[in-house]
Enzyme design. Structure first.
Site, mmCIF file in Angstrom:
data_model
loop_
_atom_site.group_PDB
_atom_site.id
_atom_site.type_symbol
_atom_site.label_atom_id
_atom_site.label_comp_id
_atom_site.label_asym_id
_atom_site.label_seq_id
_atom_site.Cartn_x
_atom_site.Cartn_y
_atom_site.Cartn_z
ATOM 1 N N CYS A 277 0.243 -1.417 0.005
ATOM 2 C CA CYS A 277 0.399 0.284 -0.172
ATOM 3 C C CYS A 277 0.741 1.397 0.125
ATOM 4 O O CYS A 277 1.555 1.124 -0.984
ATOM 5 C CB CYS A 277 -1.060 0.098 1.038
ATOM 6 S SG CYS A 277 -2.156 1.335 0.848
ATOM 7 N N HIS B 296 -3.818 -5.147 -0.264
ATOM 8 C CA HIS B 296 -3.503 -5.800 0.711
ATOM 9 C C HIS B 296 -3.426 -7.761 0.272
ATOM 10 O O HIS B 296 -4.394 -7.645 0.976
ATOM 11 C CB HIS B 296 -4.667 -4.980 2.354
ATOM 12 C CG HIS B 296 -3.701 -3.680 1.904
ATOM 13 N ND1 HIS B 296 -3.649 -3.193 3.049
ATOM 14 C CD2 HIS B 296 -4.259 -2.452 1.404
ATOM 15 C CE1 HIS B 296 -3.364 -1.966 3.835
ATOM 16 N NE2 HIS B 296 -3.911 -1.474 2.382
ATOM 17 N N GLU C 201 -2.524 -8.963 3.232
ATOM 18 C CA GLU C 201 -2.515 -9.737 4.325
ATOM 19 C C GLU C 201 -4.182 -9.216 4.662
ATOM 20 O O GLU C 201 -4.568 -9.886 5.750
ATOM 21 C CB GLU C 201 -1.957 -9.272 5.637
ATOM 22 C CG GLU C 201 -2.568 -7.332 5.801
ATOM 23 C CD GLU C 201 -2.980 -5.883 4.920
ATOM 24 O OE1 GLU C 201 -1.641 -6.540 3.830
ATOM 25 O OE2 GLU C 201 -3.218 -5.313 5.080
#
Lengths: 365, 1067
Positions: A260, A344, A346
């Site tokens: 990001c 993202h 994650e």
């Protein structure tokens, strides 16, 4: 049971272009100011609200029914990481929804969304036509907005979102070590406002993570890999971080992975330019394609700035591309183990399809 | 895309039945559209003649033939397709495809299975393979034991511990499945299940867990998306087809949602799906524990719902992926700029509610559980759950106004009713809330998540506030009115809660609220379904209305160039895919004529609710209030009420009163045909005969009338009061019993009694007229004598056994009626004929159920002609020769009695069939054979059990018995029948009733002919038990002498190998 409107104050969101959206307060009763952005995810409000990348922003949820499953624990585990949240605090300036559910039902729920907001002194409005608001933001771009409550004075100041260094506000003050062990590979994580799940994704892959403040000079440290985190605001305010990354690249070939804001900072360190998107990408359904392949992924995103692909130097190349608008979703060095993504991997909240990128990074160490 | 595929065979799902309904017309139509776009030649096998997919231009070749391995192979031999699609015709097509794969047909003819491969299908369908396959990737399944005998079933259940759930493998919609609390229940259920499937599964019950579904799409490059997830309102234990379902899930956290999503994708990758797939989970409400219930490697009812709920055209995309495309190569058809590789973000909530028709059946249990009984469904869209739910409950169309303000329900034991849910479940919850049950109490009894119950409680509280405001007779505040509207209250509900219904009447009360809220500027807004929650602009007009918003998404032109077509609503017994076909034809014609076509409908199983068949789709209610809202926004050129069956027809007069332009036949004429008194008076005036009838309001009057006309009589109780079926009574005992049971006779609710004419032929007259003059017509003849509902009857067209004089008289009377009512548009008249004596039974000034059938047999699109007429265009009469056909069409009915435990599978004056087929043959025998095989009959090979009713019926079936004997079938007969056959020189074996059951259980007979003696079907007799046993054991059953005769004669005269394999276009 009491219904919302019987005992809730009227509240409104006033945008910089003069548009007004009326609703009712269900959070802390005060006025506030922030950049108004919309998110089209249908789940994950606790994760989003504690995501440091939302610092300084008023979050509008396009999915109307919010609060259904309450709020899980805000505790921090023995590993020093939040158990369920993405950080220890709520970072959004305010929350705007269409139909807040005052009854919540989930085995993990510890309190209602409203109670949590009030406890953290964050204002929130329900009853807003969030679709109409979203269309407006889509057409006119993200803009500043104010939450105002009936019978409550407007205590907001002026703010220029792009010029504030929000990273400074959300980064840690001093280095923190997770999963410390002599035999583990060591990853330095530059905290520009890191989400807890990034730390979880790294530590569960059996590495030691040294989380350092955004402006910390890590170049002198001994490490196996460098990770540059997500974070809020305009990447131009992180001049110091960019300098450190550039220095790291000049002095070593150690693997680098960014997510990001990390993607934007790495790009800047490489010499590319970053620009502000009209209304950003904030959702769980952004399609990206791995450049030069037929492999596509659904990703979770939350960003307002993007890398200008055309300005990438010759030894860098785009790694992922957004399939909706063609914007850059990741870059990599052509020969060195340096890469970053705009989305993202994650997740938390959102789809988990790209978590394998952490494995790729770990393999490089 | 693969470039060696030039010709593709698509298997349809056949007649609509419980568990396999209109959703497959939608899937198949989309797939055909996707193939056509690629220039691929398409061949479709589907005997369901009323579907949109079997319309002109949908497929290059359409075969109205049974979807069975035998017929599919014959079509393959003739057509030699390069590829076959198995995923678009439900379980029927899938099972057929698996058989063709296993028996080597597909390989022999070098046909490529497009999309998911058969091995993957078998891995998901065969329970043991499925568990094994998922074990390989560590995914939890419900551990079940596959057993092949009742003895094994008992042992397995004991090992697992009761309660257990029992399922038949390879069965659609939970057929033959259920919960067993003990061994007795297990024995009963296991026997039934084994009748449908050689393999039965026993598993531990997870009652009370959440039930969650994901729709997953995968391309051949291994790219995956989950298009939608859905959550059942009812916890596990109630079949997803029987439960209210919401999309997206409401009570899952992000962790829950993505955990299940991630597993779904893992499964789909591991199994090797290419196309679309549905994954069903049981999810523990108190942990993250889950089980995969099943994986459907095909388009399904859920996928149709997901398509409509999200705007993502799953079937279309799945078809393209089958051709080798990658998801990244396809466009999102709503935005037309972004790719199909994405996951829709909803900014509204969708609520699906099942529609049952259990009151149509005698003897069926009202309880709902793990087997599907519903016949249709609705989908409601709102921006609050309350709004979507209340809309949906109105859409169901059984006299309910929403969650509250309905007719008071009498429930003896609320606790029990909550624990043992029936088709009235949601209204039992409403009642319980009204009398003070708390959310926690309700949760304990129903296991429904507290979140859903709390939302329902919100509605109840608003209702109480409204009642309180009504009592104080204070003016309702804008605040409360807005709150009610935002929770989906209709104007009528508000009027009733405020007590206005009593003072003003229902319509005036509702209109008063309408006026009041307009004064307060409380109006609904129109929102778009755009797949991306407003992130990108939508190019399509897929719309719904909501009170939870401040602005419309679309701008109105106000040029009076749009035409609104009212759809047909939920599929139910008596109204299904045939009206969807009519609606779609009307929309297409409107476009062709240069108007904007606008559809209002809410049935997710239809083609008419596909946003690309019209210029604007309002996926919303067909209530007077909502239709008026939409018309006020659209300000259309006119409204078409005659192509959507009875729902729009019933709105005609009320819309007319609001000065809404009704196109075609005037509302007044519609009323003159609908109103029994007015119509009867008109016929008398025209000197047209009708069966004598009276609306009677006392028992004495009924007896006086019956004394005059004589038995038998047809008795129709007031629907509003009893909801009971009509019935034929042959004597005083039957009449008294029926009136006692089903009818509450009073001034307000008179009972209509008519003379019932026995052994009369029933004739359908379907036509289109312009300014009172008939332009096109079709005369269809029932195979059965009058007494079988026209929706259940077998119809032949053109008529084969009518006197020329009968036909002449029918045409003359029809012309008179068309003239008298000044019809402009479609209409249907039903006649009785006995010895050239013609009587009119009823007349509907709208398209009828048989329109698609006669249009397709005639190859003349009546709806297109009717629509042009309604738009004021002149049409020419087609030449006479077109009515001269050298082939015959047979429309046969599909029954779903096997789904409805306990229902008496007998035909009567009330309709019970759930679907139909239409087949074409060179003569009646060929056509009837194809049609009967299409609705699941088989030609008997072993023996036939006969009990053929009264002496007249025995005589009528004598020739059939002779034909059966001539085919060397063993005939078993019950006492009276046996004697009659012996007396007439036909060899047979006499069986006592008990022996008859053993014969059935031993499968020594493969056809049962059981004709009830009398016309009422109330008593629990041996006859009922034989019929029911036959159905439960999946043995073909015939209960009508005329139909039995037609079928037996057909298979005796025609060998199926001699049946011609001709596509529609070749006739």
């Amino acid at each position: 049971m009491t219904r919302l409107r019987d005992n809730k104050k009227q509240a409104k969101l006033v945008l910089d272009d003069g548009s007004v959206f009326n609703g009712y307060s269900f959070g802390h009763e005060c006025s506030t100011l922030g950049e108004v952005v919309f998110n089209t995810a249908m789940t994950g409000y606790p994760e989003s609200m504690t995501d440091p990348s939302y610092k300084g922003q008023i979050l509008v949820m396009t999915y109307p029914l919010i609060g259904n499953y309450g709020v899980p624990t805000c505790n921090v585990g023995t590993d020093g990481i939040s158990v369920r949240m993405e950080s220890e605090n709520i970072h959004i300036k305010a929350l705007v929804v269409a139909d807040y559910s005052d009854v919540h039902s989930h085995w993990e729920s510890e309190e209602s969304l409203s109670a949590w907001l009030k406890r953290n002194q964050i204002p929130a409005i329900t009853g807003v036509d969030t679709r109409e608001l979203t269309k407006l933001l889509r057409e006119n771009g993200s803009m500043m907005g104010r939450i105002m409550l009936e019978d409550t004075p407007d205590e907001t100041d002026e703010m220029d979102y792009g010029s504030v260094n929000f990273v400074k506000q959300v980064s840690c003050d001093s280095p923190i070590v997770y999963g410390e062990h002599i035999n583990k590979k060591k990853v330095v994580l530059v905290d520009c406002g890191v989400k807890a799940n990034i730390i979880r994704c790294l530590t569960k892959r059996n590495v030691e993570v040294v989380r350092v403040p955004w402006d910390y000079d890590f170049t002198m440290m001994d490490y196996d890999g460098l990770f540059i985190s997500n974070g809020p605001g305009n990447p131009d305010t992180c001049f110091v971080t960019v300098e450190h990354i550039r220095k790291a690249m000049q002095t070593s070939d150690k693997p680098i992975f960014g997510i990001c804001l990390g993607n934007q900072l790495l790009a800047k360190a490489a010499g590319a330019k970053v620009y502000k998107l009209k209304y950003g990408h904030r959702s769980h359904n952004q399609p990206v394609r791995l450049t030069g392949t037929n492999r596509c992924f659904i990703t979770s995103q939350n960003h307002g700035y993007a890398v200008d692909q055309k300005t990438l130097p010759d030894d860098w190349e785009p790694m992922f591309c957004n399939m909706n608008d063609g914007s850059n979703e990741g870059i990599r060095h052509k020969t060195k183990p340096w890469f970053s993504v705009q989305f993202h991997p994650e997740a938390a909240s959102g789809p988990t399809d790209t978590e394998f990128l952490f494995d790729e990074f770990i393999k490089l160490l | 895309m693969y470039n060696d595929i030039k010709k593709v065979l698509l298997l349809g799902s056949g007649a609509l039945k419980i568990g396999e309904a209109g959703e497959f017309d939608y899937s198949g139509s989309q797939a055909l559209k996707a193939l056509r776009e690629e220039g691929i030649e398409t061949v479709l096998i589907n005997p369901n003649i009323a579907t949109v997919q079997t319309s002109e231009g949908a497929a290059d070749k359409i075969y109205f033939l049974p979807v069975t391995p035998y017929f599919v192979e014959r079509v393959i031999k003739k057509e030699r397709p390069d590829g076959i699609l198995l995923a678009f015709g439900g379980q029927t097509a899938l099972n057929c495809g698996v058989t063709l794969y296993k028996n080597g047909t597909l390989e022999k003819f070098n046909i490529k299975v497009l999309g998911t491969q058969v091995q993957a299908i078998m891995d998901t369908e065969d329970r043991e393979l499925f568990v094994y396959k998922l074990d390989e990737i560590g995914v939890n399944t419900i551990k079940s034991e596959a057993v092949e005998s009742i003895e094994q079933a008992r042992l397995a259940a004991n090992r697992l511990g009761y309660p257990v759930i029992l399922r038949a493998a390879y069965a659609l919609g939970g057929l033959g499945s259920g919960f067993c609390d003990n061994e007795q229940e297990l024995d009963i259920l296991a026997e039934k299940a084994f009748a449908f499937s050689p393999q039965v599964l026993i598993e531990k019950s997870l009652r009370g867990w959440k039930e969650i579904e994901y729709e997953v799409v995968r391309d051949r490059y291994d790219n995956c998306v989950t298009v939608c997830n859905m959550e059942n309102f009812d916890p596990l234990g109630i079949h997803t087809g029987e439960s209210i379902v919401v999309a997206p899930s409401q009570t899952l956290s992000n962790r829950d949602y993505h955990k299940l999503r991630e597993i779904a994708i893992r499964i789909v990758r591991h199994v090797g799906i290419v196309g679309e797939c549905n994954v069903q989970y049981a999810y523990n409400p108190e942990s993250e524990d889950y089980r995969v219930i099943e994986v459907n490697a095909r388009l399904s009812r859920s996928s149709a719902l997901a398509s409509k709920a999200t705007g993502y055209p799953l079937a279309f995309v799945a078809a393209k992926l089958s051709l080798g495309y990658g998801l990244f190569e396809l466009k999102n058809s709503v935005t037309q700029t972004t790719p199909a590789f994405f996951e829709p973000a909803l900014d509204y909530v969708v609520c699906k509610i099942p529609r049952w028709d259990l009151s149509k059946f005698h003897g069926v249990s009202r309880e709902i559980g793990s087997a599907m009984k519903s016949v249709g469904e609705v989908m409601a869209i709102g921006r609050t759950f309350e709004e979507a739910l209340q809309k949906g409950l109105r859409m169901i169309g059984q006299g309910m106004h929403g969650f509250v303000e309905n007719k008071e329900l009498t429930i003896a034991d609320i606790d029990k009713a909550l624990r043992e849910p029936t088709d009235k479940r949601i209204f039992v919850i409403s009642k319980a809330m009204r009398v003070g049950y708390s959310v926690d109490q309700l949760h304990e009894l129903t296991k429904i998540d507290r979140w859903f119950l709390s939302k329902l409680m919100n509605i109840m509280h608003t209702s109480q506030e409204l009642h309180a405001a009504g009592c104080q007779s204070s003016a309702i505040s804008p605040h409360l009115l807005t709150q009610a509207k935002q929770q989906g209250f209709s104007d009528f509900q508000i009027a009733r809660a405020l007590g206005l219904e009593e003072t003003l009447g229902s319509e005036a009360g509702a209109l008063k609220i309408r006026t009041l809220r307009k004064q307060m500027n409380i109006r609904p807004v129109v929102k778009q379904i755009d797949t991306l929650a407003a992130e990108y602009p939508a190019k399509t007009n897929y719309l719904y209305l909501t009170y939870n918003g401040v602005a419309n998404d679309i701008q109105y032109q106000d040029d009076r160039k749009s035409v609104v077509v009212l759809g047909s609503g939920a599929y139910r017994i008596g109204s299904s895919v045939e009206f969807d076909w009519c609606g779609v034809q009307a929309l297409q014609t409107i476009r062709k004529e240069g108007y904007r076509s606008v559809m209002i409908n809410f049935n997710p199983e239809t083609v008419s609710t596909d946003y690309d068949v019209c210029d604007r789709l309002y996926f919303d209610e067909l209530t007077f209030e909502r239709v008026l809202d939409i018309i006020e926004l659209e300000n259309p050129y006119g409204v078409i009420v005659s192509t959507g069956g009875q729902i729009p027809n019933n709105l005609a007069l009320r819309l007319d009163r609001q000065q809404i332009p009704i196109l075609g036949t005037s509302a007044k004429s519609i009323d003159n045909a609908e109103d029994r008194d007015k119509f009867s008076f008109m016929l008398d005036r025209m000197r047209v005969d009708q069966p004598e009838w009276r609306a009677l309001s006392s028992i004495d009057d009924i007896h006086t009338f019956v004394a005059k006309v004589g038995f038998p009589v047809l008795v129709r109780p007031s629907y509003v009061l009893s909801g009971a079926a009509m019935n034929v009574c042959s004597n005083k005992d039957e009449l008294d019993r029926f009136l006692r049971l089903a009818a509450n006779v009073s001034k307000e609710h008179p009972v209509v009694v008519s003379r019932f004419i026995e052994q009369a032929k029933e004739i359908e007259f379907d036509a289109v007229a312009q300014n009172g003059e008939i332009v096109v017509y079709a005369i269809g003849e029932h195979v059965e004598y009058a007494g079988v509902h026209s929706g259940d009857a077998t119809i032949q067209f053109p008529p084969q056994k009518l006197y020329i004089e009968t036909i002449r008289r029918i045409k003359r009377i029809s012309r008179q009626i068309a003239h008298e009512l000044n019809i402009s548009g479609p209409f249907n008249i039903q006649y009785l004929a006995k010895d050239n004596d013609i009587k009119v039974i009823e007349c509907n000034l709208r398209a009828s159920r048989s329109f698609p059938f006669v249009c397709k047999v005639l190859k003349l699109n009546f709806i297109e002609i009717a629509t042009r007429i309604m738009l004021g265009k002149t049409v020419d009469k087609p030449s006479k020769s077109i009515f001269d056909l050298d082939y015959v069409g047979i429309k046969a009915s599909q029954f779903s009695f096997n789904r409805l435990q306990g229902a008496d599978p007998v035909l009567g004056v009330d309709m019970t069939s759930t679907g139909e087929v239409g087949c074409i043959g060179g003569d009646s025998d060929c056509a009837i054979l194809k049609a009967m095989l299409s609705v699941g009959y088989q030609i008997p090979q072993k023996g036939v059990l006969l009990s053929t009713g009264n002496i007249r019926q025995k005589t009528a079936t004598l020739d059939s018995a002779r034909l059966l004997a001539a085919k060397n079938l063993r005939l078993f007969a019950t006492q009276g029948t046996s004697k009659f056959l012996t007396d007439n020189g036909i060899d047979n074996t006499l069986v006592e009733w008990d022996d008859a059951f053993s014969l059935l259980h031993a499968h020594e007979v493969d056809m049962v002919i059981n004709i009830p003696k009398n016309l009422s079907s109330q008593e629990i007799s041996n006859g009922y038990k034989v019929r029911r046993t036959a159905v439960d054991l999946n043995i073909p059953l015939l209960t009508n002498a005329r139909l039995a005769e037609a079928f037996i004669s057909a298979f005796s005269k025609v060998n199926i190998d001699e049946l011609s394999i001709k596509c529609w276009q070749e006739y």
